[in-house]
Design an enzyme around this catalytic site. Structure first.
Site, short mmCIF file in Angstrom:
data_model
loop_
_atom_site.label_atom_id
_atom_site.label_comp_id
_atom_site.label_asym_id
_atom_site.label_seq_id
_atom_site.Cartn_x
_atom_site.Cartn_y
_atom_site.Cartn_z
N LYS A 52 41.63 42.60 43.36
CA LYS A 52 41.39 43.97 43.99
C LYS A 52 40.02 44.30 44.11
O LYS A 52 39.28 44.99 44.77
CB LYS A 52 41.81 45.06 42.56
CG LYS A 52 43.21 45.31 42.66
CD LYS A 52 43.60 46.30 41.54
CE LYS A 52 45.34 46.21 41.53
NZ LYS A 52 45.93 46.64 40.57
N GLN A 96 45.97 49.15 34.59
CA GLN A 96 46.83 47.99 35.07
C GLN A 96 48.02 47.97 34.36
O GLN A 96 47.75 48.11 33.01
CB GLN A 96 45.83 46.77 35.13
CG GLN A 96 46.51 45.46 35.20
CD GLN A 96 46.86 45.35 36.97
OE1 GLN A 96 46.27 46.11 37.98
NE2 GLN A 96 48.29 45.07 37.10
N ASP A 119 47.34 55.49 42.25
CA ASP A 119 48.24 54.61 42.19
C ASP A 119 49.67 55.52 42.28
O ASP A 119 50.71 54.90 42.67
CB ASP A 119 48.43 53.90 40.93
CG ASP A 119 48.70 52.54 40.93
OD1 ASP A 119 48.49 51.78 42.11
OD2 ASP A 119 48.34 51.74 39.81
#
Ligand code: NDP
Length: 282
Positions: A52, A96, A119
Site C-alpha cells: 500500500k 488493517q 475503506d
C-alpha cells in the site's frame, strides 16, 4: 473467445488517474494523506501494508504508518483512532484487519470518522451505500465494479448472482450491483441450489473463499465472471473461487486469480483517499 480481465493493467490505469488527481490537489497545497494503522506482526498484513505504501507513493498520496505492538490495548487503539480523526492533516484512515483476537474490530471501525472511512467499512458508509447515496465504497467491491465497467458489462436488468454475503465483500457488491439496476441474488452457505442460481446469471461474482468451488459447467454461456476469492492450495499455488479454465470456456469475460480483482483493491483505496482529501479541504 473469452476476454481475460487484466486487473493489473486496470489498476495501473486507475493509479495513474489517482496520481494526476493527487498532483492537482498538491498544486493547491492539499496533500492527500492516508494513515495506516497496523497492530501486531501478522506477516500477510505487513506485506499488504508495505505494498500500500509503495503504491501510495507512486500515486502522490502521503502515507503515515502507525505500527503498534500486538499487546496494544483496546483503549490505546481507540485513542490513536481518536487522534487521527482529529488530525487535520489526515484525510483517510485505514485500520488493517484482522486485528489481534483480543481487540474488538467492530468497536474500532465504529469509532472512525465517516469522513475519513476510506475503506468504506463504517455502518454510516454501508448505510449510505444501501440507500444508494454517495459514500466511500469498500475498496474490493469498488474494484469489481470498475472491472465490470471496463469490460462493458451491461448491468441494467442483468441477472447478477453474488456468492458470499460478508460485510466486507459480498453485501456491498450486491448493493452496488442493485444500485446499478441489476437484478441481484445473494447466495451463501445455506443457499439450496447454488449451481442452479449461478446457471441463470449474466454476471457472477464469487466471494466465498473456497478454492475452485464454482464449476465451469455452472457458468452460463456469455456470462461475465468476477472471481474475488484468493485461496492458497497446499502446493502453494493461488487459485480463486472459480474453476478458471473450465469457466473461461463459457464466459464472455473472466478475471484470473492472481491478477484480477486483487490489484484493484489498493488502487481503489488510494482513489478513496484522494476523494476524501478533495471533499474535506474544499
Ligand atoms: P467470509 O469468510 O467473510 O465470507 C464468505 C462467504 O461465503 C459467506 O457469506 C459464506 O456464507 C459464503 N460461503 C462459504 N462457503 C460457502 C459455500 N459452500 N457455498 C455458498 N456460500 C458459501 O469471506 P470474505 O467475504 O471476507 O472473502 C471472500 C473471499 O474473497 C476470500 O477468498 C478472500 O480471501 C477474498 N478476498 C479478496 C480480496 C481481494 O482483494 N481480491 C479482498 C477481500 C477478500 P455464510 O454467510 O452463510 O457463512
Amino acid at each position: 473467445m473469452t476476454t481475460v480481465i487484466d486487473g493489473k493493467a486496470a489498476a495501473a490505469v486507475l493509479r495513474g488517474e489517482v496520481a494526476v488527481a493527487a498532483l492537482a490537489l498538491r498544486e493547491q497545497s492539499i496533500v492527500p494523506t492516508l494513515a495506516v494503522v497496523l497492530v501486531g506482526d501478522d506477516p500477510a498484513s505487513a506485506v499488504y501494508v508495505k505494498s500500500k505504501a509503495k503504491a501510495a507513493r507512486e500515486s502522490n498520496v502521503d502515507v503515515r504508518d502507525h505500527k503498534l505492538p500486538a499487546t496494544t490495548t483496546q483503549a490505546e487503539l481507540m485513542a490513536l483512532v481518536a487522534q487521527l480523526n482529529a488530525d487535520p492533516v489526515v484525510d483517510g484512515i485505514l485500520v488493517q484487519l484482522p486485528l489481534p483476537a483480543h481487540l474488538d474490530s467492530d468497536a474500532v471501525i465504529r469509532s472512525l470518522d465517516p469522513a475519513k472511512d476510506v475503506d468504506g467499512l463504517t455502518p454510516i458508509s454501508l448505510g449510505y451505500l444501501a440507500q444508494g447515496r454517495p459514500t466511500f465504497v469498500p475498496c474490493t467491491p469498488k474494484g469489481c465494479m470498475r472491472l465490470l465497467r471496463d469490460v462493458g458489462a451491461d448491468l441494467a436488468g442483468a441477472r447478477a448472482v453474488v456468492l458470499g454475503r460478508s460485510v466486507l465483500v459480498g453485501k456491498p457488491i450486491a448493493l452496488l450491483l442493485a444500485n446499478a439496476n441489476a437484478t441481484v441474488t445473494m447466495c451463501h452457505s445455506k443457499t439450496k441450489d447454488l449451481p442452479g442460481e449461478v446457471r441463470r446469471a449474466d454476471i457472477v461474482v464469487a466471494a466465498v473463499g473456497r478454492p475452485e468451488m464454482v464449476q465451469g459447467d455452472w457458468i452460463k454461456d456469455g456470462a461475465v465472471v468476477i472471481d474475488v476469492g484468493i485461496n492458497r492450495l497446499a502446493t502453494g499455488k493461488l487459485v480463486g473461487d472459480v474453476a478458471y479454465a473450465a469457466a473461461a470456456e463459457r464466459a464472455r469475460a473472466i478475471t484470473p486469480v492472481p491478477g484480477g480483482v486483487g490489484p484493484m483493491t489498493i488502487a481503489c483505496l488510494l482513489e478513496n483517499t484522494v476523494e476524501a482529501a478533495r471533499a474535506r479541504k474544499r
